[in-house]
Scaffold this motif. Sequence first.
Motif, PDB file in Angstrom:
ATOM      1  N   ASN A 293       0.852  -1.351  -0.005  1.00  0.00           N
ATOM      2  CA  ASN A 293       0.068  -0.057  -0.004  1.00  0.00           C
ATOM      3  C   ASN A 293       0.919   1.442  -0.015  1.00  0.00           C
ATOM      4  OD1 ASN A 293      -2.913  -1.345   0.693  1.00  0.00           O
ATOM      5  ND2 ASN A 293      -1.175  -2.111   2.148  1.00  0.00           N
ATOM      6  N   PRO A 294       1.632   1.616  -1.172  1.00  0.00           N
ATOM      7  CA  PRO A 294       2.450   2.677  -1.310  1.00  0.00           C
ATOM      8  C   PRO A 294       1.795   4.036  -0.742  1.00  0.00           C
ATOM      9  CG  PRO A 294       2.381   1.341  -3.244  1.00  0.00           C
ATOM     10  CD  PRO A 294       1.336   1.064  -2.447  1.00  0.00           C
ATOM     11  N   HIS A 295       0.664   4.255  -0.729  1.00  0.00           N
ATOM     12  CA  HIS A 295       0.075   5.290  -0.392  1.00  0.00           C
ATOM     13  C   HIS A 295      -0.107   5.627   1.097  1.00  0.00           C
ATOM     14  CE1 HIS A 295      -3.221   2.588  -0.314  1.00  0.00           C
ATOM     15  NE2 HIS A 295      -3.931   3.308   0.511  1.00  0.00           N
ATOM     16  N   ILE A 296       0.168   4.835   1.820  1.00  0.00           N
ATOM     17  CA  ILE A 296       0.081   4.686   3.433  1.00  0.00           C
ATOM     18  C   ILE A 296       1.556   4.937   3.843  1.00  0.00           C
ATOM     19  CG2 ILE A 296      -0.630   3.428   5.389  1.00  0.00           C
ATOM     20  CD1 ILE A 296      -2.558   2.038   3.839  1.00  0.00           C
ATOM     21  N   ASP A 297       1.649   5.859   4.891  1.00  0.00           N
ATOM     22  CA  ASP A 297       2.784   6.036   5.588  1.00  0.00           C
ATOM     23  C   ASP A 297       2.716   5.475   6.746  1.00  0.00           C
ATOM     24  OD1 ASP A 297       5.229   6.895   6.489  1.00  0.00           O
ATOM     25  OD2 ASP A 297       4.342   8.900   7.216  1.00  0.00           O
ATOM     26  N   VAL A 298       3.738   4.463   7.127  1.00  0.00           N
ATOM     27  CA  VAL A 298       3.791   3.550   8.455  1.00  0.00           C
ATOM     28  C   VAL A 298       4.997   3.939   9.048  1.00  0.00           C
ATOM     29  CG1 VAL A 298       3.601   1.145   9.315  1.00  0.00           C
ATOM     30  CG2 VAL A 298       2.391   1.705   7.049  1.00  0.00           C
ATOM     31  N   GLU A 299       5.023   4.258  10.402  1.00  0.00           N
ATOM     32  CA  GLU A 299       6.175   4.728  11.058  1.00  0.00           C
ATOM     33  C   GLU A 299       6.414   3.696  12.181  1.00  0.00           C
ATOM     34  OE1 GLU A 299       7.823   8.433  13.745  1.00  0.00           O
ATOM     35  OE2 GLU A 299       5.808   8.427  12.930  1.00  0.00           O
ATOM     36  N   VAL A 300       7.430   3.212  12.565  1.00  0.00           N
ATOM     37  CA  VAL A 300       7.652   2.414  13.466  1.00  0.00           C
ATOM     38  C   VAL A 300       8.652   3.034  14.680  1.00  0.00           C
ATOM     39  CG1 VAL A 300       8.669  -0.033  14.160  1.00  0.00           C
ATOM     40  CG2 VAL A 300       7.673   0.451  11.886  1.00  0.00           C
TER      41      VAL A 300
END
Length: 408
Positions: A293-300
């Motif tokens: 899902n390239p349109h979603i920014d996931v931060e860890v």
Amino acid sequence: MPPDRVTPEPPAMELPPESAGVRAVLAQLQVALHTLVAALLALTLVAAHRDGSAEPNLPAVLAAVGFAAVYVAGTVWERRRGTGRRARLGWLAAVLALWAALVVQVPEAAYLVFPLFFVALFLLGVWAGVVAVVALAVVAVVALGLHNGFTPAGVVGPAVGALVALGLAAGVRALYRESQARRQVIAELVATRSELATREREVGREAERARLAGEIHDTVAQGLASIGMLLHAAERADPDHPAIEQIRLARDVAGENLTETRRLIEALRPAPLEGVTLFGALQRVAGRVVAENPHIDVEVRGGLDDEPPAELAAASVRVAQEGLANAVRHGDPGRIALSLTRGEEGIVLTISDDGSGFDTSAPRAAASFGLGGMMRRVADLGGTLEVESELGRGTTVRAVWPPGRSKS
């Protein structure tokens, strides 16, 4: 040949097998339609000889025979082999032309307009069918007026028949749409059930693997480690013992078996944990979500100074996977934050998104968003799962394992 079609796309005769209810209704309408055509055609032939003349009304008979032949031939051909749209429209034009010729000879033939209303509606699109019905009603009224004079009955009869035909056709179209909607719902339910069954099997396998890893860690691995320490202590206590070589050999064997046991425990852990820490596994899980899902920014964010027990690490990874999947599938978020920390509460795993959220008080909320399985997974290790969500304001899932369970 009135094909069982109500709207231009898709034709009723090409309905999928799931639309058996619509097929049955349309089949009954066809039988009623054919019966009505036969009865009105017989009435027309009787009316053609009402003057008692010995000479038959040959033009009327020929028109009636031609009408019946074309109607029956088209119907039989359609039922056995099917036809294209152009052939159906050509058949309709031929039937209407023969009907017009019959109306010129016998005024009672105008009553055949009632079944022809349905034929036109079944063959043509919605708006074209409406126009055709209005035109046929006008022709019938004019024909009756020219033969017998314009009367209220001669005007009202075709007009009411046209309205009934339009209403019935609208009802059939509504039935078809309802059937399609139900079929779609059933297909979605079947797909969801299959997905849930697959997920339950995966959850079961992972739970059993985690349980086995924990059991092996707490029994075999701990036992081998204790044996190794005891043998090492015995070796140091009496280095000159006659069996010192056997003691050393036993210690080495115990060490090798402990190493193999630890490898087995690692193999039972979830794939994202292979070769990395828990924080690294969470980064892997997040990276896979971003890749899909390239349109979603996931931060860890966050991390741990030391690694938790294997079963708790496995549970953390599975909870993170499920939480991220739920956020993507149900929330349509633009950003997701994944946090792993250790504090006074123990290990805390938090998944927050800015998606559409949901009503946590809804009766089926836990089942719909897979929260029940996540809660059980966390509770099996003595933890708690908290969910905060509001429609339009995102969702936060917070899993907490107390200190007693979060230290190796």
